[in-house]
Scaffold this motif. Structure first.
Motif, PDB file in Angstrom:
ATOM      1  N   LEU A 142       0.941  -1.166   0.060  1.00 59.49           N
ATOM      2  CA  LEU A 142      -0.051   0.004  -0.067  1.00 59.49           C
ATOM      3  C   LEU A 142       0.876   1.207   0.074  1.00 59.49           C
ATOM      4  CD1 LEU A 142      -2.821  -1.081   2.368  1.00 59.49           C
ATOM      5  CD2 LEU A 142      -2.914  -0.818   0.089  1.00 59.49           C
ATOM      6  N   SER A 143       1.296   1.759  -1.391  1.00 58.17           N
ATOM      7  CA  SER A 143       1.892   2.854  -1.418  1.00 58.17           C
ATOM      8  C   SER A 143       1.073   4.213  -1.278  1.00 58.17           C
ATOM      9  CB  SER A 143       2.742   3.073  -2.535  1.00 58.17           C
ATOM     10  OG  SER A 143       1.539   3.116  -3.656  1.00 58.17           O
ATOM     11  N   GLN A 144       1.214   5.338  -1.212  1.00 57.88           N
ATOM     12  CA  GLN A 144       0.237   6.313  -1.086  1.00 57.88           C
ATOM     13  C   GLN A 144      -0.892   6.159  -2.025  1.00 57.88           C
ATOM     14  OE1 GLN A 144       1.818   9.960  -0.626  1.00 57.88           O
ATOM     15  NE2 GLN A 144      -0.161  11.287  -0.225  1.00 57.88           N
ATOM     16  N   GLN A 145      -0.326   6.042  -3.163  1.00 60.45           N
ATOM     17  CA  GLN A 145      -1.495   6.016  -4.138  1.00 60.45           C
ATOM     18  C   GLN A 145      -2.278   4.732  -4.087  1.00 60.45           C
ATOM     19  OE1 GLN A 145      -0.527   5.296  -8.413  1.00 60.45           O
ATOM     20  NE2 GLN A 145       1.171   4.147  -7.881  1.00 60.45           N
ATOM     21  N   SER A 160      12.057   0.591  -2.965  1.00 65.31           N
ATOM     22  CA  SER A 160      12.720   0.256  -1.828  1.00 65.31           C
ATOM     23  C   SER A 160      11.777  -0.378  -0.974  1.00 65.31           C
ATOM     24  CB  SER A 160      13.657   1.160  -1.294  1.00 65.31           C
ATOM     25  OG  SER A 160      14.499   1.782  -2.133  1.00 65.31           O
ATOM     26  N   ALA A 161      10.659   0.343  -0.633  1.00 62.26           N
ATOM     27  CA  ALA A 161       9.749   0.016   0.331  1.00 62.26           C
ATOM     28  C   ALA A 161       9.185  -1.275   0.004  1.00 62.26           C
ATOM     29  CB  ALA A 161       8.784   1.121   0.789  1.00 62.26           C
ATOM     30  N   TYR A 162       8.651  -1.301  -1.298  1.00 64.74           N
ATOM     31  CA  TYR A 162       8.054  -2.273  -1.840  1.00 64.74           C
ATOM     32  C   TYR A 162       8.711  -3.747  -1.747  1.00 64.74           C
ATOM     33  CZ  TYR A 162       6.059  -5.431  -5.600  1.00 64.74           C
ATOM     34  OH  TYR A 162       5.401  -6.344  -6.310  1.00 64.74           O
ATOM     35  N   ILE A 163      10.141  -3.754  -2.134  1.00 63.15           N
ATOM     36  CA  ILE A 163      10.957  -4.831  -1.938  1.00 63.15           C
ATOM     37  C   ILE A 163      11.110  -5.342  -0.493  1.00 63.15           C
ATOM     38  CG2 ILE A 163      13.249  -5.702  -2.144  1.00 63.15           C
ATOM     39  CD1 ILE A 163      13.582  -3.802  -4.642  1.00 63.15           C
ATOM     40  N   ALA A 164      11.516  -4.438   0.470  1.00 53.73           N
ATOM     41  CA  ALA A 164      11.383  -4.813   1.884  1.00 53.73           C
ATOM     42  C   ALA A 164       9.926  -5.313   2.314  1.00 53.73           C
ATOM     43  CB  ALA A 164      11.898  -3.485   2.664  1.00 53.73           C
ATOM     44  N   HIS A 165       9.059  -4.649   1.966  1.00 56.08           N
ATOM     45  CA  HIS A 165       7.595  -5.294   2.222  1.00 56.08           C
ATOM     46  C   HIS A 165       7.379  -6.697   1.864  1.00 56.08           C
ATOM     47  CE1 HIS A 165       2.986  -5.435   2.636  1.00 56.08           C
ATOM     48  NE2 HIS A 165       3.151  -5.832   1.473  1.00 56.08           N
TER      49      HIS A 165
END
Length: 533
Positions: free
Chosen positions: A24-27, A198-203
């Motif tokens: 869940l990115s901001q968009q 970066s956040a997506y991969i870590a998630h």
């Protein structure tokens, strides 16, 4: 293979649309909140668009999972349907029985009755259509008419359209303005930013069981640069990077590993020598004019002399009246204009990458083209000859022989007299007769099974794949039976009947060739070489 080494419970970068891994990115948060609100308010149409691989299907599944339990959901994943087929499929999804040869009115009446009763019982009805950019205008209009049934406060049928950006352009057409006005929520997903990647991969690593970092910042930035922020491509790159890093026993994945695997994942454009900007339009215009002039001359000669080409799928290769064909001079003139466009088209991998591009994939063919296609749920099928190419009616990688030189490209589409092809980065039209005369060797096409298909289906097989096969054959032969998830003797009999009618080996086993032929026979393929009326 690498899961235990990296402390993972499962492979974190599968391209399957698993809502558990929804990032869940901001968009994405905005999209879910916006669309959820409009569905709860009882709006008619909801539109979700985005480029290939941006996560539309995953987001939609997460959205649907949050809906109230009293919601009946009908899903259409392959929308290349006629109006009648659309209503019949909707009835199938909602378990509404109908006659063997129903009319549009009969199906509409059945659906109206169902929707009214469902509303009175306190239930909602939702139709979700994926790949909606393939919907024909008349089918979209039929959808609009279905949503006319309403109360003072809500529509009795809500529709979620999921598609690529061209769907937005399609809905701007004047004759679809009434439908466009009924769209109560629109959201367009864009690629992830560098920080998002970066956040997506870590998630995804965290969901799979690893809390500590594995891809360093330089690796993440390079992944963003190469993938353009498309989640599906990010998944493929990260999975291959993990496999390579495991082979090298690396515990920190950097830019070098990403660079090593990139050539097998991304079709990276080679840098060409700079060309003076004023020369490019002139060169392009000259080629376009020359090929167009030669093609026009060829087609004019064919029409004047009575040359006939048969394009029916059931009649095989074109029939040419040999005493009335374009002159040798016209053939030479055409080939002189085509050769500059064919020069350099000598690698099968490049042609296969172009074929994958037809399906909206950004991954190159690599050293194992069919394995690369499998990453996107696509399967290869090879055949030979013009007749078989027409029978399967899919864009295909082809080989042509011109004056002893072999070139590899893609045939994209056909009409009555010409073929649209791609060689290198050039797309252009050539006379269909010329293509038939120069076709050499085998062709390879890509197709997409409706469900995951890993082995042949036969007597006593069980599962969703069998249920899908049963439903398709029941629909094809208009058998009014419920789909069975068990491959029984009745299903085997239908498979044998279909195989016999379509010149296949009659063994009652539904392998890839039988499933592909069935998809073509039902006109359910996502991409057609030529439109069958």
């Amino acid at each position: 293979m690498y899961q235990a080494f990296y402390g993972l419970n499962e492979a974190p970068f599968s391209i399957a649309p698993n809502p558990k891994y929804l990032f869940l990115s901001q968009q994405h948060q905005q999209a879910i909140s916006h669309l959820q609100y409009c569905l709860n308010e009882g709006g008619g149409f909801v539109l979700l668009t985005g480029e290939v691989g941006t996560g539309k299907t995953t987001l939609a599944r997460s959205l649907l999972a949050s809906l109230p339990e009293q919601t009946d959901i009908a899903s259409i994943l392959n929308p290349t349907l006629s109006e009648l087929e659309l209503l019949a499929t909707l009835c199938d999804e909602l378990n509404i029985a109908y006659d063997n040869e129903p009319t549009l009115k009969q199906l509409t009446d059945l659906l109206s009755t169902f929707l009214s009763k469902n509303h009175q019982a306190g239930r909602n009805t939702l139709l979700v259509i994926d790949e909606a950019q393939h919907l024909k205008s008349e089918v979209l209009e039929q959808l609009r008419l279905l949503t006319n049934l309403e109360t003072d406060h809500k529509k009795l049928l809500q529709v979620v359209l999921i598609g690529q950006p061209e769907l937005q352009q399609q809905l701007k057409q004047a004759h679809l303005r009434q439908l466009a006005q009924r769209i109560t929520a629109r959201y367009h997903l864009t690629p992830l930013t560098s920080d998002d990647v970066s956040a997506y991969i870590a998630h995804r690593l965290r969901i799979a069981g690893r809390d500590s970092a594995l891809f360093n910042k330089k690796a993440c930035n390079y992944i963003h640069q190469l993938s353009k922020g498309i989640p599906r491509i990010i998944n493929v790159m990260c999975d291959k990077a993990l496999l390579q890093a495991y082979g090298e026993q690396l515990t920190d994945i950097g830019k070098k590993t990403i660079a090593d695997i990139a050539k097998d994942v991304i079709a990276i454009d080679e840098v060409s020598p700079p060309v003076s900007s004023w020369r490019v339009p002139v060169a392009l215009s000259g080629v376009t004019f020359a090929v167009g002039f030669a093609l026009t001359a060829w087609l004019y000669a064919s029409s004047v002399t009575g040359d006939t080409t048969t394009s029916s799928l059931t009649h095989g290769a074109p029939t040419v009246q040999h005493e009335n064909v374009p002159s040798v001079e016209q053939k030479i003139a055409l080939e002189q204009q085509l050769l500059p466009l064919l020069t350099g088209a000598t690698l099968k991998q490049n042609a296969f990458s172009a074929l994958m591009g037809v399906w909206g994939t950004a991954e190159g063919a690599g050293t194992s083209p069919c394995q690369s296609a499998l990453n996107y749920g696509l399967r290869c099928h090879s055949g030979s000859g013009w007749r078989e190419l027409l029978e399967y009616n899919h864009p295909a990688k082809i080989t042509i022989n011109v004056k002893g030189n072999v070139y590899h490209g893609v045939v994209l589409s056909l009409d009555e007299s010409s073929a649209r092809v791609q060689f290198n980065q050039n797309q252009f039209s050539i006379p269909k007769q010329w293509l038939v005369e120069h076709l050499a060797g085998d062709f390879t096409l890509l197709w997409q099974p409706e469900t995951a298909f890993n082995q042949s289906l036969r007597l006593n097989s069980r599962g969703d794949e069998v249920a899908t096969l049963s439903r398709q054959l029941n629909q094809y032969y208009q058998v009014n039976n419920a789909a069975s998830a068990v491959f029984d003797y009745a299903l085997e009999s239908l498979v044998k009947r279909f195989q016999q009618e379509h010149q296949l080996t009659v063994d009652g086993i539904a392998g890839a060739k039988t499933l592909l032929k069935l998809q073509v026979a039902m006109k359910q393929q996502s991409h057609m070489l030529q439109v069958v009326r």
